[in-house]
Design an enzyme around this catalytic site. Structure first.
Site, mmCIF file in Angstrom:
data_model
loop_
_atom_site.group_PDB
_atom_site.id
_atom_site.type_symbol
_atom_site.label_atom_id
_atom_site.label_comp_id
_atom_site.label_asym_id
_atom_site.label_seq_id
_atom_site.Cartn_x
_atom_site.Cartn_y
_atom_site.Cartn_z
ATOM 1 C CE LYS A 183 3.621 10.678 -8.240
ATOM 2 N NZ LYS A 183 3.649 11.625 -7.141
ATOM 3 C CD GLU A 184 6.102 1.808 -6.232
ATOM 4 O OE1 GLU A 184 5.910 2.153 -5.059
ATOM 5 O OE2 GLU A 184 5.726 0.709 -6.678
ATOM 6 C CG ASP A 190 -19.142 43.783 20.265
ATOM 7 O OD1 ASP A 190 -20.071 44.441 19.777
ATOM 8 O OD2 ASP A 190 -18.811 42.652 19.845
ATOM 9 N N GLY A 195 0.841 -1.208 0.000
ATOM 10 C CA GLY A 195 0.000 0.000 0.000
ATOM 11 C C GLY A 195 0.864 1.241 0.000
ATOM 12 C CG LEU A 223 2.622 5.898 -4.049
ATOM 13 C CD1 LEU A 223 3.218 5.471 -2.730
ATOM 14 C CD2 LEU A 223 3.156 7.279 -4.432
ATOM 15 C CG ASP A 263 -17.189 39.799 17.606
ATOM 16 O OD1 ASP A 263 -17.787 40.828 17.954
ATOM 17 O OD2 ASP A 263 -17.534 39.093 16.649
ATOM 18 C CE LYS A 323 -5.465 0.764 -5.860
ATOM 19 N NZ LYS A 323 -4.500 1.855 -5.765
ATOM 20 N NE ARG A 342 -4.334 -1.274 -1.456
ATOM 21 C CZ ARG A 342 -5.617 -0.957 -1.450
ATOM 22 N NH1 ARG A 342 -6.530 -1.844 -1.125
ATOM 23 N NH2 ARG A 342 -6.007 0.270 -1.741
HETATM 24 P P1 ADP Z 1 -2.673 1.810 -2.803
HETATM 25 O O1 ADP Z 1 -2.027 2.670 -1.824
HETATM 26 O O2 ADP Z 1 -4.117 2.127 -3.049
HETATM 27 O O3 ADP Z 1 -2.488 0.352 -2.556
HETATM 28 P P2 ADP Z 1 -0.530 2.720 -4.580
HETATM 29 O O4 ADP Z 1 -0.298 2.419 -6.024
HETATM 30 O O5 ADP Z 1 -0.440 4.151 -4.211
HETATM 31 O O6 ADP Z 1 -1.956 2.085 -4.210
HETATM 32 O O7 ADP Z 1 0.519 1.952 -3.685
HETATM 33 C C1 ADP Z 1 0.745 0.582 -3.779
HETATM 34 C C2 ADP Z 1 2.108 0.298 -3.176
HETATM 35 O O8 ADP Z 1 2.166 -1.071 -2.816
HETATM 36 C C3 ADP Z 1 3.248 0.570 -4.135
HETATM 37 O O9 ADP Z 1 4.271 1.250 -3.466
HETATM 38 C C4 ADP Z 1 3.697 -0.805 -4.557
HETATM 39 O O10 ADP Z 1 5.081 -0.902 -4.801
HETATM 40 C C5 ADP Z 1 3.355 -1.648 -3.358
HETATM 41 N N1 ADP Z 1 3.044 -3.023 -3.766
HETATM 42 C C6 ADP Z 1 2.176 -3.392 -4.681
HETATM 43 N N2 ADP Z 1 2.194 -4.734 -4.802
HETATM 44 C C7 ADP Z 1 3.074 -5.183 -3.931
HETATM 45 C C8 ADP Z 1 3.520 -6.471 -3.576
HETATM 46 N N3 ADP Z 1 3.043 -7.537 -4.141
HETATM 47 N N4 ADP Z 1 4.441 -6.548 -2.625
HETATM 48 C C9 ADP Z 1 4.930 -5.440 -2.036
HETATM 49 N N5 ADP Z 1 4.542 -4.208 -2.338
HETATM 50 C C10 ADP Z 1 3.626 -4.076 -3.282
HETATM 51 C C1 G6P Z 2 -4.236 2.660 0.765
HETATM 52 C C2 G6P Z 2 -4.532 3.420 2.041
HETATM 53 C C3 G6P Z 2 -3.602 2.981 3.159
HETATM 54 C C4 G6P Z 2 -3.664 1.485 3.317
HETATM 55 C C5 G6P Z 2 -3.369 0.795 1.991
HETATM 56 C C6 G6P Z 2 -3.480 -0.714 2.080
HETATM 57 O O1 G6P Z 2 -2.999 3.029 0.333
HETATM 58 O O2 G6P Z 2 -4.406 4.802 1.800
HETATM 59 O O3 G6P Z 2 -3.954 3.599 4.379
HETATM 60 O O4 G6P Z 2 -2.745 1.051 4.291
HETATM 61 O O5 G6P Z 2 -4.274 1.269 1.012
HETATM 62 O O6 G6P Z 2 -4.699 -1.098 2.612
HETATM 63 P P1 G6P Z 2 -4.839 -1.952 3.950
HETATM 64 O O7 G6P Z 2 -6.291 -1.927 4.250
HETATM 65 O O8 G6P Z 2 -4.315 -3.290 3.602
HETATM 66 O O9 G6P Z 2 -4.023 -1.302 5.022
#
Ligand code: ADP
Ligand code: G6P
Length: 737
Positions: A389-390, A508, A29, A386, A689, A288, A283
């Protein structure tokens, strides 16, 4: 040394028990992965949930969990199964998450979820308070902990608290449907600084605060009775160096070092050198747009059959929140869609979709990022994203095409990607074709621009900027010129009051002695106030003057029984104790006929506003109007009126949500000075005020003790937070406290 306390629902590490041993894996996340590097480098502790239900941790391992967390400068909060159900799967992920992502049909309003959410937020706040020392900076994260800032503030009023929302903040029209909208906003407003990924989320939040709580919002500052809260946008970046380095190392790998996944990818690339891989990675979450992405991919293959056997969608869906029914349904839907599309298009040597439903280690993510020619990320709604960006950061040879939904926060900074509307299949299909055919030079050009920005605005810079802005809020507090009437100051004032041989108090009325009400006529004085004023008057050598913008009849009626001197309509009328009203200046009202229709026109066009007609002035009230429309129309009306009344000896006063037109030369400052009339008082005191009271603060002799109610720009020497504090102050003068 002060430290930073990071607090989020989940720790960056997930602790599991395998065969009576503790296993630690990184959390998935955006929040956890993004903040991890900031945490590692700074002097900070991170408070959050270990990821395991308390009941599943055997007694003999409880201490070990703590130690494992502490090794990473983390503090594990334990949540019971019940708490996880109500707080995490319940209010966080069945109420806030869908609502904030505009999935209103998924949003559940359940009292038990809400009660558990409050209880668990309290638990987090208490854990923070255990570790908090004065001077520390507290940084609360995300939608699971919306109430924590205020819960901390209640116990540590001086604490410096930041809050960052990692998901979208919806428009007011959507947010207002939440049954607990006031409590949620008040919870967040416990912070000094509130951050969002984009300006749109920021303005949605500000609009909700001003419409629901009706706090004053000026640009990005919210004025509360006792503090100013700053709101700003800080788009979160990634740990750029980490991804770049990982990609460079990846290419150094010898055949033996390569992962199983990479070998399979290599095998495919070798066998079909013209074919391209499309990456889909998220996720498994309905926000998504994974199902739509699959449908769009099907549409693409139908529309452009020439790409059959030439592309493959590599889809990684990471399991997430699988106790929530919508996530379970989504899983079934995706399974079916993948099966159907593969069944429809597969050939003997080719399947269009490779589908992985699991979490993968970091090195496999890098394998996927570096091997896929196109990334197709199409969220319906996403706070940031993210992954986009990655993907760009790992393309060390600058090739690769990013197709990104315009609904992701990241799209605001990634204009060089191909931006699409995730509901438009035809557009997505065309984007895939464009990506497939994009010349290498164009890919490089776009990627370089994207990389440059990502490198500069990394997660480190993001965190630094936020912390810097948080520290600035601290400076703002100190730079506030008027001093707060603290218990010590109150004591000093009380002492000077008691010592003084002659005293005069100018008070006042609205917003000072009583709170504002929706209708001006509803703000009559309560019994307690009348008694308090009488007690002050009954003290020897003490004169009390109520000095108000109110019309003389209302003020006179309200204070009929209490023998207090009144100045009404900003100084137009004066009524001495037991005396009759007297016109204090040579004021006229023959201008009203010409001005009234102009204001009436604004009343007609601005719902919630009305005219208050006084003997020698007209006031246009806009407290109940839509706040933004009200301010805009007030500006407009002020300009129109200034033009209309020029050379007529009139002026426009801008009060608290009111514009008032009256004779120039009449104001509270002039009236108060006239009342003093050269007499020498030991104790001159003025309390007010709004803007019209500033005349008093400026015109009274320098030794006067001037006090503003509320935190606003002022020339008064002191301020008190609200009308409750005003009463305390007056009670102290009356010898009651
Ligand atoms: P969200 O925060 O909603 O999950 P983001 O794209 O902002 O979505 O962030 C997802 C993050 O989780 C990224 O930094 C990504 O590298 C990481 N991530 C996604 N899949 C995996 C995985 N299988 N194992 C570890 N990290 C992961
Ligand atoms: C998003 C939310 C985070 C959360 C992540 C993964 O990035 O902004 O707060 O941690 O999703 O979700 P989870 O419910 O597994 O913590």
């Amino acid at each position: 040394m002060s430290k930073t306390i990071i607090i989020s629902n989940r720790l960056p590490l997930q602790i599991n028990i395998e065969n009576d041993n503790l296993e630690v894996t990184p959390s998935v996340g955006g929040l956890a992965t993004g903040l991890k590097s900031f945490h590692k480098e700074g002097d900070s502790i991170w408070i959050g949930w270990s990821g395991m239900p308390e009941e599943e941790i055997p007694e003999h391992l409880i201490e070990d969990v703590k130690i494992k967390a502490r090794e990473e400068d983390c503090v594990a909060v334990n949540l019971t199964n019940d708490e996880i159900d109500g707080f995490y799967y319940g209010f966080s992920n069945r109420t806030v998450w869908p609502l904030f992502h505009y999935f209103m049909e998924y949003t559940e309003s359940d009292d038990w979820y809400w009660e558990t959410y409050k209880r668990v937020n309290q638990k987090y706040a208490e854990e923070v308070l255990k570790h908090y020392e004065e001077g520390d900076h507290i940084w609360v994260h995300d939608y699971q902990l919306l109430l924590v800032p205020n819960m901390i503030r209640e116990h540590a009023p001086e604490a410096i608290i930041g809050f960052f929302n990692h998901i979208p903040f919806p428009s007011y029209e959507v947010f207002r449907t939440l049954p607990w909208r006031e409590e949620v906003l008040e919870g967040v407003l416990g912070a000094d600084l509130i951050g969002f990924h984009t300006y749109d989320y920021e303005r949605h939040f500000l609009s909700s605060v001003s419409r629901i709580l009706r706090h004053q919002v000026d640009f990005n500052e919210i004025t509360l009775p006792d503090r100013i809260v700053k709101v700003d946008s800080f788009p979160m970046g990634i740990d750029y160096d980490k991804f770049e380095k990982a990609a460079l190392n990846h290419f150094e790998n010898t055949a033996e070092d390569k992962s199983e996944l990479q070998r399979r990818l290599d095998h495919h690339l070798k066998a079909t050198p013209d074919a391209k891989l499309i990456l889909s990675l998220d996720r498994l979450d309905y926000t998504k747009g994974i199902a739509n992405r699959l449908r769009a991919f099907e549409f693409f293959l139908d529309k452009y059959p020439e790409f059959i056997e030439k592309v493959r969608l590599v889809m990684l869906a990471v399991p997430s929140r699988s106790n929530v029914p919508q996530y379970q349904r989504l899983k079934r839907e995706i399974d079916e869609l993948v099966g159907r599309i593969n069944g429809k298009f597969s050939t003997v040597s080719w399947t269009p979709i490779w589908y992985f439903y699991r979490s993968m280690p970091f090195e496999n993510l890098i394998d996927l990022y570096t091997s896929c020619d196109i990334a197709l990320l199409t969220p319906i709604r996403d706070g940031m994203n993210l992954v986009a960006k990655e993907y760009v950061a790992t393309r060390t040879d600058h090739t690769g095409v990013l197709i990104l939904s315009e609904m992701a926060g990241a799209a605001h900074e990634m204009n060089e990607a191909i931006l699409i509307n995730p509901n438009n299949f035809d557009q997505m299909a065309k984007a895939l074709k464009q990506a497939f055919e994009m010349p290498r030079e164009e890919q490089i050009e776009r990627n370089k621009m994207l990389q440059k920005r990502l490198k500069r605005y990394s997660v480190e810079k993001w965190a630094q900027d936020f912390m810097k802005a948080l520290r600035n809020t601290e400076d703002n507090r100190q730079a506030f010129e008027a001093s707060r009437i603290s218990p010590a100051v109150l004591n000093d004032l009380k002492e000077s009051y008691q010592k003084a041989k002659s005293r005069i108090l100018f008070l006042d009325y609205d917003g000072t002695l009583v709170n504002f009400t929706d209708k001006p006529e509803n703000a009559s004085p309560d019994e307690e106030l009348k008694v308090l004023i009488s007690e002050l008057i009954n003290q020897e050598n003490t004169e009390v003057v109520l000095i108000s913008g109110r019309d003389k009849d209302t003020l006179g009626n309200w204070w009929q029984e209490t023998p207090v001197e009144l100045i009404s309509e900003h100084g137009t009328w004066v009524r001495k104790i037991n005396g009759e009203w007297q016109l204090s200046e040579n004021v006229k009202n023959d201008w009203m006929e010409a001005v009234r229709p102009v204001i009436e026109n604004f009343v007609d066009r601005t719902p919630g506003t009305f005219i208050e007609e006084k003997n020698y002035s007209l006031a246009w009230h806009f407290r109940k109007a839509d706040p933004q429309l009200g301010e805009r129309r007030a500006n407009e009306l002020s300009n129109v009126l200034k033009e209309l009344i020029s050379n007529r000896g009139l002026s426009v006063l801008e009060g608290n949500k009111v514009l008032e037109i009256k004779s120039s030369g009449v104001n509270k400052g002039k009236s108060a000075s006239k009342k003093i009339g050269g007499r020498d008082f030991d104790f001159i005191f003025a309390l007010g005020d709004d803007w019209t009271d500033e005349y008093m603060f400026k015109e009274l002799p320098e030794k006067a003790i001037t006090v503003k109610v509320g935190i606003k720009q002022t020339s008064a020497r002191y301020y008190v937070e609200d009308t409750k504090k005003v009463r305390n102050l007056l009670r102290a003068f009356a010898g009651k406290e």
